[in-house]
Every structure is written in C-alpha cells, then in structure tokens.
Scaffold this active site. Structure first.
Site, PDB file in Angstrom:
ATOM      1  N   ASP A 173       0.821  -1.209   0.000  1.00  0.00           N
ATOM      2  CA  ASP A 173       0.000   0.000   0.000  1.00  0.00           C
ATOM      3  C   ASP A 173       0.861   1.268   0.000  1.00  0.00           C
ATOM      4  O   ASP A 173       0.758   2.106   0.895  1.00  0.00           O
ATOM      5  CB  ASP A 173      -0.907  -0.055   1.249  1.00  0.00           C
ATOM      6  CG  ASP A 173      -1.769   1.177   1.403  1.00  0.00           C
ATOM      7  OD1 ASP A 173      -2.102   1.797   0.388  1.00  0.00           O
ATOM      8  OD2 ASP A 173      -2.109   1.516   2.560  1.00  0.00           O
ATOM      9  N   ASN A 412       7.340  -7.087   6.905  1.00  0.00           N
ATOM     10  CA  ASN A 412       6.079  -6.489   7.346  1.00  0.00           C
ATOM     11  C   ASN A 412       4.909  -7.336   6.857  1.00  0.00           C
ATOM     12  O   ASN A 412       4.821  -7.674   5.674  1.00  0.00           O
ATOM     13  CB  ASN A 412       5.927  -5.082   6.763  1.00  0.00           C
ATOM     14  CG  ASN A 412       4.607  -4.439   7.157  1.00  0.00           C
ATOM     15  OD1 ASN A 412       4.388  -4.117   8.320  1.00  0.00           O
ATOM     16  ND2 ASN A 412       3.703  -4.259   6.193  1.00  0.00           N
ATOM     17  N   GLU A 413       4.009  -7.669   7.766  1.00  0.00           N
ATOM     18  CA  GLU A 413       2.711  -8.274   7.436  1.00  0.00           C
ATOM     19  C   GLU A 413       2.792  -9.388   6.409  1.00  0.00           C
ATOM     20  O   GLU A 413       2.252  -9.275   5.302  1.00  0.00           O
ATOM     21  CB  GLU A 413       1.744  -7.199   6.962  1.00  0.00           C
ATOM     22  CG  GLU A 413       1.410  -6.223   8.047  1.00  0.00           C
ATOM     23  CD  GLU A 413       0.140  -5.431   7.765  1.00  0.00           C
ATOM     24  OE1 GLU A 413      -0.302  -5.401   6.622  1.00  0.00           O
ATOM     25  OE2 GLU A 413      -0.392  -4.834   8.713  1.00  0.00           O
ATOM     26  N   ASN A 468       0.551  -5.013  13.854  1.00  0.00           N
ATOM     27  CA  ASN A 468      -0.196  -3.938  13.202  1.00  0.00           C
ATOM     28  C   ASN A 468      -1.667  -4.246  13.432  1.00  0.00           C
ATOM     29  O   ASN A 468      -2.147  -5.303  13.001  1.00  0.00           O
ATOM     30  CB  ASN A 468       0.075  -3.924  11.695  1.00  0.00           C
ATOM     31  CG  ASN A 468       1.508  -3.548  11.361  1.00  0.00           C
ATOM     32  OD1 ASN A 468       2.266  -3.121  12.230  1.00  0.00           O
ATOM     33  ND2 ASN A 468       1.878  -3.687  10.101  1.00  0.00           N
ATOM     34  N   TYR A 470      -5.806  -2.624  13.636  1.00  0.00           N
ATOM     35  CA  TYR A 470      -6.679  -1.510  13.266  1.00  0.00           C
ATOM     36  C   TYR A 470      -8.069  -1.663  13.882  1.00  0.00           C
ATOM     37  O   TYR A 470      -9.070  -1.546  13.193  1.00  0.00           O
ATOM     38  CB  TYR A 470      -6.745  -1.421  11.736  1.00  0.00           C
ATOM     39  CG  TYR A 470      -5.436  -0.897  11.149  1.00  0.00           C
ATOM     40  CD1 TYR A 470      -5.232   0.469  10.985  1.00  0.00           C
ATOM     41  CD2 TYR A 470      -4.401  -1.759  10.814  1.00  0.00           C
ATOM     42  CE1 TYR A 470      -4.041   0.965  10.469  1.00  0.00           C
ATOM     43  CE2 TYR A 470      -3.207  -1.273  10.302  1.00  0.00           C
ATOM     44  CZ  TYR A 470      -3.031   0.089  10.136  1.00  0.00           C
ATOM     45  OH  TYR A 470      -1.846   0.574   9.640  1.00  0.00           O
ATOM     46  N   TYR A 474     -10.326  -0.818  10.347  1.00  0.00           N
ATOM     47  CA  TYR A 474     -10.738  -1.912   9.446  1.00  0.00           C
ATOM     48  C   TYR A 474     -11.671  -2.886  10.167  1.00  0.00           C
ATOM     49  O   TYR A 474     -12.427  -3.603   9.537  1.00  0.00           O
ATOM     50  CB  TYR A 474      -9.508  -2.670   8.925  1.00  0.00           C
ATOM     51  CG  TYR A 474      -8.645  -1.840   8.005  1.00  0.00           C
ATOM     52  CD1 TYR A 474      -9.179  -1.244   6.864  1.00  0.00           C
ATOM     53  CD2 TYR A 474      -7.296  -1.624   8.271  1.00  0.00           C
ATOM     54  CE1 TYR A 474      -8.396  -0.469   6.020  1.00  0.00           C
ATOM     55  CE2 TYR A 474      -6.502  -0.860   7.428  1.00  0.00           C
ATOM     56  CZ  TYR A 474      -7.058  -0.283   6.304  1.00  0.00           C
ATOM     57  OH  TYR A 474      -6.292   0.477   5.470  1.00  0.00           O
ATOM     58  N   GLU A 505       1.845  -0.523  14.108  1.00  0.00           N
ATOM     59  CA  GLU A 505       0.873   0.262  13.343  1.00  0.00           C
ATOM     60  C   GLU A 505      -0.459   0.231  14.060  1.00  0.00           C
ATOM     61  O   GLU A 505      -0.880  -0.827  14.545  1.00  0.00           O
ATOM     62  CB  GLU A 505       0.645  -0.326  11.929  1.00  0.00           C
ATOM     63  CG  GLU A 505       1.759  -0.087  10.964  1.00  0.00           C
ATOM     64  CD  GLU A 505       1.474  -0.650   9.560  1.00  0.00           C
ATOM     65  OE1 GLU A 505       0.287  -0.790   9.190  1.00  0.00           O
ATOM     66  OE2 GLU A 505       2.455  -0.948   8.861  1.00  0.00           O
ATOM     67  N   TRP A 550       0.378   4.568  12.774  1.00  0.00           N
ATOM     68  CA  TRP A 550       0.417   4.583  11.311  1.00  0.00           C
ATOM     69  C   TRP A 550      -0.424   5.747  10.848  1.00  0.00           C
ATOM     70  O   TRP A 550      -1.601   5.770  11.104  1.00  0.00           O
ATOM     71  CB  TRP A 550      -0.127   3.266  10.747  1.00  0.00           C
ATOM     72  CG  TRP A 550       0.139   3.135   9.272  1.00  0.00           C
ATOM     73  CD1 TRP A 550      -0.756   3.270   8.261  1.00  0.00           C
ATOM     74  CD2 TRP A 550       1.405   2.839   8.658  1.00  0.00           C
ATOM     75  NE1 TRP A 550      -0.138   3.088   7.053  1.00  0.00           N
ATOM     76  CE2 TRP A 550       1.185   2.826   7.273  1.00  0.00           C
ATOM     77  CE3 TRP A 550       2.693   2.619   9.149  1.00  0.00           C
ATOM     78  CZ2 TRP A 550       2.210   2.588   6.362  1.00  0.00           C
ATOM     79  CZ3 TRP A 550       3.703   2.375   8.250  1.00  0.00           C
ATOM     80  CH2 TRP A 550       3.460   2.361   6.869  1.00  0.00           C
ATOM     81  N   LYS A 569      -3.741   8.235   6.584  1.00  0.00           N
ATOM     82  CA  LYS A 569      -3.644   7.953   8.025  1.00  0.00           C
ATOM     83  C   LYS A 569      -2.598   8.815   8.717  1.00  0.00           C
ATOM     84  O   LYS A 569      -2.298   8.619   9.902  1.00  0.00           O
ATOM     85  CB  LYS A 569      -3.351   6.459   8.254  1.00  0.00           C
ATOM     86  CG  LYS A 569      -4.514   5.572   7.819  1.00  0.00           C
ATOM     87  CD  LYS A 569      -4.406   4.155   8.329  1.00  0.00           C
ATOM     88  CE  LYS A 569      -5.522   3.297   7.787  1.00  0.00           C
ATOM     89  NZ  LYS A 569      -5.429   3.028   6.347  1.00  0.00           N
TER      90      LYS A 569
HETATM   91  C1  GCB Z   1      -0.955  -2.026   6.961  1.00  0.00           C
HETATM   92  C2  GCB Z   1       0.289  -1.962   6.159  1.00  0.00           C
HETATM   93  C3  GCB Z   1       0.560  -0.570   5.638  1.00  0.00           C
HETATM   94  C4  GCB Z   1      -0.725   0.057   5.139  1.00  0.00           C
HETATM   95  C5  GCB Z   1      -1.694   0.146   6.314  1.00  0.00           C
HETATM   96  C6  GCB Z   1      -3.043   0.760   5.927  1.00  0.00           C
HETATM   97  O1  GCB Z   1      -1.171  -2.901   7.746  1.00  0.00           O
HETATM   98  O2  GCB Z   1       1.415  -2.454   6.846  1.00  0.00           O
HETATM   99  O3  GCB Z   1       1.523  -0.645   4.603  1.00  0.00           O
HETATM  100  O4  GCB Z   1      -0.527   1.311   4.572  1.00  0.00           O
HETATM  101  O5  GCB Z   1      -1.928  -1.123   6.805  1.00  0.00           O
HETATM  102  O6  GCB Z   1      -3.184   1.954   6.006  1.00  0.00           O
HETATM  103  O7  GCB Z   1      -3.917  -0.002   5.528  1.00  0.00           O
END
Ligand code: GCB
Length: 603
Positions: A173, A412-413, A468, A470, A474, A505, A550, A569
């Site tokens: 992303d 990452n992820e 990470n 959210y 999300y 994040e 993030w 973000k």
């Molecule tokens: C994540 C990713 C990051 C994205 C972020 C998002 O988990 O590591 O690269 O930009 O989410 O904003 O969705």
C-alpha cells in the site's frame, strides 16, 4: 559497507543534478541506447523518483525500464587511486554501463551498491548510463502480484477486445516510486585501503569496553584513535581487531545522543567511523536500552514527498525529526524498506531510536488483489527466498554500526497464519541469519498482520512481538467500544508468551479539514477518538512496550478505489501540517517518559 566520505585520504564527487532520461519503448537494449548519447531525451533530477517530475501518465505509471545518462569526467589527479562508483539506491533493478560496457547489475531498490572503475574509466570524459527497471513480481522485495489489479486498486476484468495497459500490481500500500532515488557518488581510496569497520560497544560500570574489527585490503598496520565530541583523543588501539576502553563514557541515549569517532588509519588510507555506546537487551517483558525499560513512542513512516517521491530530501528528514521531537516521540520504524544512509546518520545524531526494516512487504497472497478463490500457501508460491537472505545481510552490513538502530525487522505483514509451518520454515532461518550477521546481536522481529494470531508460530518465535492492528478502523470502524473490547481480548491472548509486545501500526484515515461535532470516520475528531480508545487499552498492559502510529504523514499510494490521492492515516498531511491528532498525541507523549512508563502498572 562503508558510507563514502571526504577526508585527507579520500576524494568524493557527488553526481547529483540533472541527468538525461528516456522511457524504454521496448527497443532500448536491442538498439543499445547505452552505447551512445540518448536521443530525444528528457531532463530528470537525480536523486529523486522520476514518477512525479513530469506531467505525463506514461512516466508516472511507467512499467519496466527507463534509461538515465550523463557524462562523467574523472580528474587526472585520481590516476593511481582506487576509484569507485557508488549508488545509494536505485529502485528496483539497475544495469550500469560505462562507455557502453555493462559494469554492474543490482537487484533491490533500497540498499547501496558500488563498482570499482579505475581500470575502466578514461581520465577524461566518459558516458555513464543506468538502465532502471521498476517491475515488482513474486521474486522481488517488495512483492508484486502477478495477477491484474493492485492490492488496493481492485482487479481488472478480462474482456475480449480490451487491452489494459501493462502496469505493476504492487502487493503493498504505497506508490511504486522508482528511479535513481539516492545519491550517486564517485569516491577514491588509495590502492591499499580500509574496506570495512565493525564496532561493538559494551558498558562496564562508568567505562565502555569496545571491541572492533577493521577489514583491509593490502599489507599494512592499522591504528585507531577515538575522538570525543570535543575533539579530544579518549582512547587508542592498534591492529586489525581488538578492544579499547573509554573511561567515564558518555552514553548514546534516546533523544540525548553522544557520538564518538574512530579515526582509522591504514597505509595511506584513513576513515572516520562514528559510533555510540549503548546497550540493548530484551529481558522478560521489557526492552532495555542502557539497562532501563524503554517505551517506544512514535511512528511508522515512509520516504515520501511531493515531486521527489521517495527521493532523498535532507530538508524533509530534518523537518520530520524536528516534528517528532516536538510531539514527544522518540522512535520510528523504517516501514517498509531500509531508509537512506543520510537519514540513519541523522537519527544517530538526533538520538531517534530506529527499528530497521527490510523491503520484505507483500509476502501474502491471500489478501487484496492477489487473492484467488482458494487460499494458497504463500511460501510455496513466492520466489523471494534467496533475495530475502541478501537484503537481510546487506541491510545489517550497511547499518550495523548505527547506535540509533535497536532492532531489525525482517518483514512487514506476511502470511504467517494460513500455513503456519511454511511461514515458520521461511522466517526462522531469516531470524537466525539476522542474529548471526549482527555483530551487536540486536533483537530481531517481524511485524504481524491483523487477523493472524492463533496458530501463528512465527511471531511468538521473535524477540519482541510487533503487531499492526486496526481495531476501530478496518475492524469495528465507528464502534470504538467494541474495538476496545476486541483489542483487550487480543492483548490478553499474547500476554501468555511472556515477551514484550508493541504496536508497530494502528491508525485511522483522516482527511485534513473534515470536522464533525459527532465524531465519525475520516474526521479529525474520529482520529483522536480512535487513538484515545487504543491508548486506554494499551495502558492496562504491563508487557505493552510501545506505540508507533500509522502513519507519520499522509503518503501516496497506487491509483484505485480505496485510496483518495493516497493513504490519509497521517498525523501530519503530506505537506507536514499537523492534523488535530498531532496536538492530542503531543499532549500524551510529552507526559510519557522514555523509560519506566510501565513500572507503575507492575507494582
Ligand atoms: C498495513 C500496512 C501498511 C498500510 C496500512 C493501511 O497494515 O502495513 O503498509 O498502509 O496497513 O493503512 O492499511
């Protein structure tokens, strides 16, 4: 790999400026564009990504090779010296030609490479051409999807008679900025030279015991003098490896940096290597810097700005660290690739703590545009195995002496949960490799993706669990009470591993200037409420050792239906203006001490 410097033994020529530029129309190699002056070329500034420098979708969304070219004059006074052409980073694949001859190739867009040219150059004018490929696929890091449709952009339908343009499908992303993004330099050394320097500090009471190894080429003797910041010689040593003692040492501390300089001489050559004295240790549920439990406050970032894309911008780097300090932040992660050497030097100087990440992002074929109808075993499909080892080795070789680096992040992820054994078998050797490569043996981690926890074997095998998450974006977007409950349940799950855990994040897309009295998603108020809700849960857990939001600033991403002119973000806009949340975070972080924040909870 040593950073190139200018001193009494070494010259340094910076090739920054305007280069000739041309998109490959498919005939560049066949017609040997690198053998003669590029015809009908454009101007392009180096270092910088090329994508946003011109008003053209063909350039912005170009797929494949481009050619850069310039004349390179080498002064006659360098005859008899080793002469090296060095690239800070070329994204993602480089073929370098000197006077029509291919002199080196390099895979990977975020680490330096160099080639000796003293036997190839004319001590006059030379033609330097660099062909740069920006393709990402299942063998590159970062990873591209080989299906149509980027991770965030949605898929392209296949309709007979319709020919979609060829384009990259990043499985990540952020915008696939490309080109010669970091400085190109020519430097010289004497023929017998210092190849590398490794410095490993330890602390004994008030003193430092520092061991070192100097890698040399040629016959001769090594001498070292250690200088304090005041320019006083505080220690001396002789020989290619050994130890020296710094009495009453000044420690490198987060936000209170102290740097020593090791002046190394060998035959006619000399090199100045800065270093700091500090210790790092993971002990139980704590992350200790200089023996004290550290709390990470800061961000995941990107190298990203208007016009330059991912190109080195030292003004921006200074500004970003200044804004971080203004907020009471003490750290960031180099998401999602190693940052410029210039940024690492600056963090050493400013006392900013860094988690240093490889470009391994997108190793996940079960989400986004890459997703097929049935889950796949990512690690059976992916072809990054060898390259991933190289980037771990090269990143650590480049950054091993930086006191700012406190932990390595190998990816990452990634898809660590669909086939947990495959993931573990892929990542455990990389974790071991990172430990083996690092002379300071710093902690090693991987950043875990939302949704992967139970059954995952990889994350619990790391020194620090980095997540990470959210909750409230999300997941349970707009329902922060549910978000808090879910987050608390998840943290309780991780507690049983007895390791320190941090968030690398968490964040909410926020369009600067959208306000609401009743806080809803995308408003500046919601970003503050989202952060506040997360913090309420973080503060309940003693093994929770850090919060990196993030993202530091809004950043550009691929065109598509999910991102509106990029990812929003940021706590700052892309122009580095604070959103409302910057003031909220500032108020929180200036009250949280760098050390001992969780000590109260444990009592
Ligand atoms: C994540 C990713 C990051 C994205 C972020 C998002 O988990 O590591 O690269 O930009 O989410 O904003 O969705």
């Amino acid at each position: 790999m040593l950073y190139p410097i200018l001193n009494s033994a070494r010259t340094l020529i910076d090739l920054s400026g305007i280069w000739k530029f041309k998109l490959d129309d498919g005939t560049g190699f066949e017609n040997k564009w690198y053998e003669k002056k590029l015809e009908n070329s454009l101007t392009m500034a180096v270092p910088a990504s090329y994508n946003d420098q011109k008003e053209s979708m063909d350039i912005r969304d170009h797929y494949g090779y481009v050619f850069y070219q310039r004349e390179l004059s080498i002064p006659k006074i360098l005859q008899g010296q080793r002469i090296i052409l060095r690239f800070g980073a070329v994204t993602h694949y480089a073929k370098v030609y000197l006077n029509g001859e291919l002199i080196c190739e390099h895979k990977g867009g975020f680490l330096p490479f160099e080639v000796e040219i003293q036997d190839k150059v004319r001590f006059d004018t030379n033609l330097l051409t660099v062909a740069v490929d920006n393709k990402v696929d299942q063998s590159t890091l970062p990873v591209g999807s080989e299906k149509d449709g980027s991770m965030m952009g949605g898929g392209m339908p296949s309709i007979p008679g319709v020919t979609p343009k060829k384009q990259n499908n990043p499985n990540f992303d952020f915008f696939n900025y490309s080109g010669i993004t970091r400085p190109v330099k020519v430097y010289s050394t004497p023929m017998s030279y210092i190849k590398d320097a490794t410095i490993v500090p330890s602390v004994d009471g008030n003193d430092a015991i520092v061991s070192y190894t100097i890698d040399t080429v040629g016959e001769g003797k090594v001498d070292i003098e250690i200088y304090s910041e005041d320019g006083e010689v505080v220690a001396k040593a002789e020989g290619k490896s050994g130890t020296f003692i710094i009495k009453d040492v000044n420690l490198w501390q987060p936000l209170n940096a102290y740097l020593y300089t090791a002046k190394v001489t060998f035959c006619e050559d000399s090199y100045d290597q800065t270093f700091g004295v500090r210790t790092i240790e993971v002990k139980g549920i704590e992350f200790l810097i200089n023996g004290k439990p550290f709390y990470f406050k800061g961000f995941g970032k990107h190298e990203d700005s208007e016009f330059r894309g991912r190109g080195l911008d030292e003004v921006l780097n200074v500004k970003d660290l200044s804004l971080m300090k203004w907020m009471g932040a003490n750290s960031f992660r180099t998401s999602h690739y190693p940052y410029s050497e210039e940024m690492m030097n600056l963090c050493d100087r400013e006392g900013i703590v860094v988690i240093d990440e490889t470009p391994a992002v997108g190793l996940h074929f079960n989400i986004g545009g890459a997703k097929g109808p049935t889950p796949v075993d990512t690690f059976e499909v992916i072809r990054t195995h060898e390259h991933h080892k190289e980037v771990v080795e090269d990143m650590i070789a480049r950054d091993k002496n930086h006191p700012c680096v406190v932990m390595w992040c190998i990816a990452n992820e990634s898809d660590t949960a669909t086939n947990p054994d495959s993931a573990y078998n892929y990542f455990k050797p990389l974790y071991d490799l990172a430990h083996k490569c690092d002379p300071q043996n710093r902690p090693v981690t991987i950043v875990g993706i939302m949704g992967a926890s139970r059954g995952d074997k990889t994350l619990p095998a790391m020194d620090v669990i980095c997540l990470n998450r959210y909750y409230g974006w999300y997941v349970f977007g707009g329902d922060l009470e549910a978000a808090k409950q879910a987050l608390n349940i998840e943290l309780s799950f991780w507690q049983k591993f007895g390791k320190p855990l941090m968030f690398t994040e968490y964040g909410a897309d926020t369009v600067a200037g959208i306000h609401a009295a009743t806080s809803t998603m995308f408003t500046e108020e919601y970003q503050v409420d989202y952060l506040t809700a997360n913090h309420e849960v973080f503060d309940r857990h003693d093994f929770f050792i850090g919060e990196q939001v993030w993202n530091f600033a809004d950043f550009q991403a691929a065109q598509g239906i999910v991102r509106v002119d990029g990812n929003k973000k940021g706590i700052f806009t892309r122009e580095r203006r604070p959103k409302y949340a910057a003031h909220y975070l500032r108020s929180r972080w200036t009250k949280i001490p760098n050390f001992g924040y969780k000590t109260e909870i444990k009592k």
